[in-house]
Write a protein that holds these residues in place. Sequence first.
Motif, PDB file in Angstrom:
ATOM      1  N   SER A   1       0.828  -1.214   0.000  1.00 13.59           N
ATOM      2  CA  SER A   1       0.000   0.000   0.000  1.00 13.59           C
ATOM      3  C   SER A   1       0.857   1.258   0.000  1.00 13.59           C
TER       4      SER A   1
ATOM      5  N   ARG B   1       0.129   3.726   1.523  1.00 22.37           N
ATOM      6  CA  ARG B   1      -0.126   4.298   2.849  1.00 22.37           C
ATOM      7  C   ARG B   1       0.583   3.521   3.956  1.00 22.37           C
TER       8      ARG B   1
ATOM      9  N   GLY C   1      -8.785   0.875  -0.628  1.00 19.54           N
ATOM     10  CA  GLY C   1      -8.051   2.120  -0.768  1.00 19.54           C
ATOM     11  C   GLY C   1      -7.832   2.538  -2.203  1.00 19.54           C
ATOM     12  N   MET C   2      -8.697   2.073  -3.109  1.00 25.81           N
ATOM     13  CA  MET C   2      -8.533   2.382  -4.529  1.00 25.81           C
ATOM     14  C   MET C   2      -9.578   3.381  -5.032  1.00 25.81           C
ATOM     15  N   GLY C   3     -10.335   3.934  -4.120  1.00 24.17           N
ATOM     16  CA  GLY C   3     -11.321   4.931  -4.511  1.00 24.17           C
ATOM     17  C   GLY C   3     -12.540   4.363  -5.200  1.00 24.17           C
TER      18      GLY C   3
ATOM     19  N   SER D   1     -16.062  10.626  -0.420  1.00 22.99           N
ATOM     20  CA  SER D   1     -15.385  11.923  -0.446  1.00 22.99           C
ATOM     21  C   SER D   1     -16.339  12.950   0.140  1.00 22.99           C
TER      22      SER D   1
ATOM     23  N   SER E   1     -10.433   7.116   2.892  1.00 20.91           N
ATOM     24  CA  SER E   1      -8.978   7.073   2.727  1.00 20.91           C
ATOM     25  C   SER E   1      -8.575   7.852   1.485  1.00 20.91           C
ATOM     26  N   SER E   2      -8.698   7.239   0.298  1.00 22.14           N
ATOM     27  CA  SER E   2      -8.252   7.923  -0.917  1.00 22.14           C
ATOM     28  C   SER E   2      -9.060   9.184  -1.200  1.00 22.14           C
TER      29      SER E   2
ATOM     30  N   GLU F   1      -7.254  12.471  -0.281  1.00 24.65           N
ATOM     31  CA  GLU F   1      -5.853  12.521  -0.706  1.00 24.65           C
ATOM     32  C   GLU F   1      -5.665  13.424  -1.920  1.00 24.65           C
TER      33      GLU F   1
ATOM     34  N   PRO G   1      -1.995   9.318  -4.342  1.00 27.45           N
ATOM     35  CA  PRO G   1      -2.043   8.078  -3.568  1.00 27.45           C
ATOM     36  C   PRO G   1      -1.102   8.092  -2.365  1.00 27.45           C
ATOM     37  N   GLY G   2      -1.686   7.951  -1.187  1.00 25.95           N
ATOM     38  CA  GLY G   2      -0.912   7.936   0.050  1.00 25.95           C
ATOM     39  C   GLY G   2      -0.616   9.290   0.637  1.00 25.95           C
TER      40      GLY G   2
ATOM     41  N   LYS H   1      -2.220  12.431   2.152  1.00 26.55           N
ATOM     42  CA  LYS H   1      -3.444  13.012   2.677  1.00 26.55           C
ATOM     43  C   LYS H   1      -3.407  14.532   2.575  1.00 26.55           C
TER      44      LYS H   1
END
Length: 214
Positions: free
Chosen positions: A36, A38, A144-146, A170, A189-190, A193, A196-197, A199
Motif C-alpha cells: 500500500s 499508505r 483504498g482504490m477509490g 469523499s 482514505s483515498s 488525498e 495516492p498515500g 493526505k
Amino acid sequence: MSRLAIKICGLSTPNTVGAAVRAGASHIGFVHFAKSPRHIDAAQITALAAIAPAHMEKVGVVVDPADDLLAELTAGSALTALQLHGKESPQRAAAIRQRFGLPVWKAISVKTRADIDAATAYVGAVDLLLFDAKTPDGAALPGGMGMRFDWTLLRGLSILMPWGLSGGLSADNAAEAVRITDAPLIDVSSGVESAPGIKSVDKIMAFCKAVSAC
C-alpha cells in the motif's frame, strides 16, 4: 463532533493526524501493508497514535497478518482496534481477537447482495463489519482504490452488530452515502488525498464537515 462516527484511514504524518483530530474524526487508521502507498511501520504507528487524544480510536489496518506481525504492532499499546482487510476467516478473526485482546474489525468486500449476506458469518467473531467495494481480480490492494459499490444494497440492513461504510467516499458524496445507507460509521482514505498515500489537510477538514452536516 458528528453524530456519526468518522474514520480517516491511511494517515502517515503528524500534520494529517492533527487535522483529523481538529476536524472531529472519531477514529484514525494506520495501514501496515507493504504493497500500500499508505504503509507505515510499527514505530511510526506508535508515534502517530501518541499525537491523538485518548478518546480517539486508533485502528491498525492489516491484510492476512501473521501473529508475529500483530504482536509487533500491538506491543506498544498504541492501537485500540485491529482492522482485517484480507481473506481472514471468521475463525481466524476470532482467534486474533482472543489472543491480542483488542476489538477486531473485518472489512467485507462487496459487489453484490450475496457478499453482504455472507458477512453474517462474522457475527460473534468480530466487533465491527466494514463494507467496502470489491476490488478487481488480481488487484494489488484489497481496498483504498477509490472504488464504490452500489450503496442501495445496504438499505434496510438488519445485521445485529456495529458496521460501517467504506469505499469511494469523499466530501462530495458523503451526504448521499449517509442518506442511502444510514451508516453509523463512515470511513475514508483515498477520498481525502491529493495523490495516492498523500493526505490533504483541506480534504480531511471538508470531509468531516460534510459528514457532520448529515
